[in-house]
Scaffold this active site. Structure first.
Site, mmCIF file in Angstrom:
data_model
loop_
_atom_site.group_PDB
_atom_site.id
_atom_site.type_symbol
_atom_site.label_atom_id
_atom_site.label_comp_id
_atom_site.label_asym_id
_atom_site.label_seq_id
_atom_site.Cartn_x
_atom_site.Cartn_y
_atom_site.Cartn_z
ATOM 1 N N ASN A 264 3.026 -4.905 -14.642
ATOM 2 C CA ASN A 264 3.513 -3.652 -14.546
ATOM 3 C C ASN A 264 5.186 -3.537 -15.255
ATOM 4 O O ASN A 264 5.582 -2.310 -15.473
ATOM 5 C CB ASN A 264 3.663 -2.879 -13.067
ATOM 6 C CG ASN A 264 4.247 -4.256 -11.976
ATOM 7 O OD1 ASN A 264 3.592 -5.289 -12.005
ATOM 8 N ND2 ASN A 264 5.257 -3.682 -11.345
ATOM 9 N N GLY B 61 -3.885 0.755 -4.334
ATOM 10 C CA GLY B 61 -3.584 -0.684 -4.854
ATOM 11 C C GLY B 61 -3.294 -1.788 -4.026
ATOM 12 O O GLY B 61 -3.794 -2.841 -4.028
ATOM 13 N N THR B 62 -1.985 -1.215 -3.142
ATOM 14 C CA THR B 62 -1.399 -2.294 -2.339
ATOM 15 C C THR B 62 -2.562 -2.946 -1.249
ATOM 16 O O THR B 62 -2.700 -4.097 -0.964
ATOM 17 C CB THR B 62 -0.258 -1.722 -1.732
ATOM 18 O OG1 THR B 62 0.741 -1.225 -2.554
ATOM 19 C CG2 THR B 62 0.277 -2.506 -0.687
ATOM 20 N N THR C 257 -12.292 7.729 8.057
ATOM 21 C CA THR C 257 -13.088 8.611 7.128
ATOM 22 C C THR C 257 -12.476 8.920 5.931
ATOM 23 O O THR C 257 -11.167 8.707 5.566
ATOM 24 C CB THR C 257 -12.844 10.183 7.748
ATOM 25 O OG1 THR C 257 -13.265 10.266 9.115
ATOM 26 C CG2 THR C 257 -13.639 11.445 7.086
ATOM 27 N N CYS D 140 9.445 -0.180 -7.377
ATOM 28 C CA CYS D 140 9.459 -0.623 -5.825
ATOM 29 C C CYS D 140 10.669 -1.226 -5.264
ATOM 30 O O CYS D 140 10.837 -1.133 -4.108
ATOM 31 C CB CYS D 140 8.141 -1.393 -5.760
ATOM 32 S SG CYS D 140 6.765 -1.137 -6.514
ATOM 33 N N SER E 55 -5.882 1.227 -8.461
ATOM 34 C CA SER E 55 -5.514 2.421 -7.799
ATOM 35 C C SER E 55 -5.595 3.564 -8.924
ATOM 36 O O SER E 55 -5.360 3.605 -9.998
ATOM 37 C CB SER E 55 -4.118 1.966 -7.652
ATOM 38 O OG SER E 55 -3.519 3.090 -6.909
ATOM 39 N N GLY E 56 -5.822 4.738 -8.088
ATOM 40 C CA GLY E 56 -6.130 6.075 -8.848
ATOM 41 C C GLY E 56 -5.049 6.697 -9.365
ATOM 42 O O GLY E 56 -5.217 7.051 -10.714
ATOM 43 N N HIS E 57 -3.742 6.579 -8.726
ATOM 44 C CA HIS E 57 -2.692 7.177 -9.292
ATOM 45 C C HIS E 57 -2.119 6.656 -10.618
ATOM 46 O O HIS E 57 -1.236 7.123 -11.015
ATOM 47 C CB HIS E 57 -1.593 7.607 -8.359
ATOM 48 C CG HIS E 57 -0.811 6.312 -7.820
ATOM 49 N ND1 HIS E 57 0.454 6.221 -8.353
ATOM 50 C CD2 HIS E 57 -1.177 5.461 -6.911
ATOM 51 C CE1 HIS E 57 0.918 5.016 -7.655
ATOM 52 N NE2 HIS E 57 0.084 4.564 -7.176
ATOM 53 N N GLN F 2 -2.562 -2.018 -13.293
ATOM 54 C CA GLN F 2 -1.970 -1.658 -14.724
ATOM 55 C C GLN F 2 -2.786 -1.515 -15.741
ATOM 56 O O GLN F 2 -2.901 -0.884 -16.994
ATOM 57 C CB GLN F 2 -0.856 -2.465 -15.102
ATOM 58 C CG GLN F 2 0.455 -2.024 -14.053
ATOM 59 C CD GLN F 2 1.094 -0.825 -14.263
ATOM 60 O OE1 GLN F 2 0.839 -0.032 -15.234
ATOM 61 N NE2 GLN F 2 1.605 -0.179 -13.349
HETATM 62 C C1 PLP Z 1 1.449 0.215 -8.658
HETATM 63 C C2 PLP Z 1 0.937 -1.224 -8.505
HETATM 64 C C3 PLP Z 1 0.429 -1.561 -7.220
HETATM 65 C C4 PLP Z 1 0.360 -0.695 -6.040
HETATM 66 O O1 PLP Z 1 -0.589 0.126 -6.152
HETATM 67 P P1 PLP Z 1 -0.289 1.286 -5.224
HETATM 68 O O2 PLP Z 1 -1.613 2.220 -5.215
HETATM 69 O O3 PLP Z 1 0.740 2.085 -5.692
HETATM 70 O O4 PLP Z 1 -0.283 0.865 -3.930
HETATM 71 C C5 PLP Z 1 -0.029 -2.891 -7.486
HETATM 72 N N1 PLP Z 1 -0.037 -3.578 -8.646
HETATM 73 C C6 PLP Z 1 0.329 -3.453 -9.591
HETATM 74 C C7 PLP Z 1 0.258 -4.261 -10.867
HETATM 75 C C8 PLP Z 1 0.958 -1.966 -9.646
HETATM 76 O O5 PLP Z 1 1.316 -1.416 -10.815
#
Ligand code: PLP
Length: 381
Positions: free
Chosen positions: A152, A72-73, A238, A323, A200-202, A180
């Site tokens: 978040n 996501g970053t 890749t 973070c 972001s997937g996680h 989020q």
């Molecule tokens: C977790 C988060 C990110 C960062 O995503 P990552 O995949 O961990 O780099 C960015 N923005 C928000 C609002 C988040 O909660």
């Protein structure tokens, strides 16, 4: 109770069942490079393109509007830096908010050092921006509005479609950090009037280390990583085939579970019961909030101490943002909502997922009031 009660799903989530199953072949036999011509490679390529179509479908986009990234970053960095680069001939003014994730805020600070001008809209006590202030902040040289879909730390959901409409009316591009939101509330890029979006997937049951950038087809984003030409020559490297496959499977499973009624019921029980603790308050918007985030202030308490005692009971939670934990600075988000430094230190975020049960909530409600009382008894405040 030896099991862990995991209430930190806004930091990261467990790999979903669907993702676990989908990913298996790509961790063993199906290890081809998607760029290779033989069938092992073509199989990997097909898996990536299949995931791209499904991710596109899930957010109302077209497959070629989806780029897979490393987080996501990275998606946030790419969106903001490339629009700044793309539009610098037209202007160097960007509008954002004071409650963005560090992935946005620190990218903007970097741009400020390089001659860009950023307006950070302030928020009210609930973490909401004013649309009138947004309108007045737009200038002739404004090229981008970047405002998150949902916060978040305090769970506030922002009025993204309205923000997107204002951006459109003024001919300004609109990016939203929807990390989020995706998989937690309905997200559709057309209805939200967004031009670019990160997720972001996680945060919804995928693996760590895979993100998505949606960029509408009219936007010719400059490449972010130069190299072998993957991701339509915009983000070389890749592909993380296994992670991409897991992300698509997790996203589809998450969407099948919307709306998260059970999760929001558990959230509301936490809120009702924990606000019975003296000198406690809810942070974020009481109404427009993510189904999974219950966030609080307990006055005269150090959030970090609360986390350690919760950990001793097997409860994983967070104070401020993960973070910035380890630093003694109180959360910029809580400060932006008007809380003092001293009060902001006593924050606690419990973030739920469909994996949580009523027993988890009972357990927290059994343990937390005692922890707060114990810490207050020791506190010099
Ligand atoms: C977790 C988060 C990110 C960062 O995503 P990552 O995949 O961990 O780099 C960015 N923005 C928000 C609002 C988040 O909660």
């Amino acid at each position: 109770m030896n099991e862990i009660v995991y209430l930190d799903n806004a930091a990261t989530t467990k790999l979903s069942k669907a993702a676990q199953e989908a990913v298996q072949p790509y961790l063993s036999g199906a290890y081809g490079n998607p760029s290779s011509v033989y069938s092992l490679g073509r199989e990997a390529k097909k898996a990536v393109e299949n995931a791209r179509s499904r991710v596109a479908q899930a957010i109302g986009a077209l497959p070629h509007e989806i780029y897979f990234t490393g987080s996501g970053t990275e998606s946030d960095n790419w969106a903001v830096k490339s629009v700044a680069e793309l539009k610098k001939g037209l202007g160097r003014h960007i509008i954002s908010s004071q409650i963005e994730h560090p992935a946005i805020l620190n990218t903007l600070r970097h741009l400020e050092k390089n001659g860009y001008d950023v307006t950070y809209l302030k928020v009210n006590q609930y973490g909401q921006i004013s649309l009138d202030e947004l309108r007045s902040a737009i200038r002739n040289d404004t090229v981008l509005i970047t405002i998150m879909t949902a916060n978040n730390e305090i769970g506030t959901i922002l009025p993204v479609s309205e923000i997107g409409k204002i951006a459109q009316e003024n001919g300004v591009l609109f990016h939203t950090d929807a990390v989020q939101a995706v998989g937690h509330i309905p997200v559709n890029v057309k209805e939200m009037n967004v031009d670019i979006m990160s997720f972001s997937g996680h945060k919804f049951g995928g693996t760590k280390g895979v993100g998505v950038l949606y960029a509408k087809k009219e936007l010719k984003l400059p490449p972010f990583l130069h190299g072998g030409g993957q991701e339509n020559d915009r983000r070389s490297g890749t592909e993380n085939v296994a992670g991409i496959v897991a992300l698509a499977a997790a996203l589809e499973e998450a969407l099948l579970n919307l709306p998260l009624l059970k999760v929001s019921q558990m959230r509301d029980r936490l809120i009702v019961e924990l606000l019975k603790i003296p000198r406690s308050r809810l942070t974020g918007d009481p109404l427009n909030r993510l189904p999974g985030i219950a966030s609080f202030i307990f006055e005269c308490i150090e959030g970090e101490a609360m986390l350690l005692l919760l950990d001793q009971c097997g409860i994983c939670a967070s104070s401020g943002s993960a973070c910035s934990s380890g630093s003694l600075d109180p959360s910029h988000v809580l400060l932006a909502t008007g809380l003092s430094h001293e009060i902001a230190h006593g924050s606690l975020r419990l973030s739920l997922s469909g994996e949580n049960t009523d027993d988890d909530i009972d357990y927290v409600l059994e343990k937390l009031p005692g922890i707060v009382a114990r810490l207050r008894a020791m506190s010099p405040l």
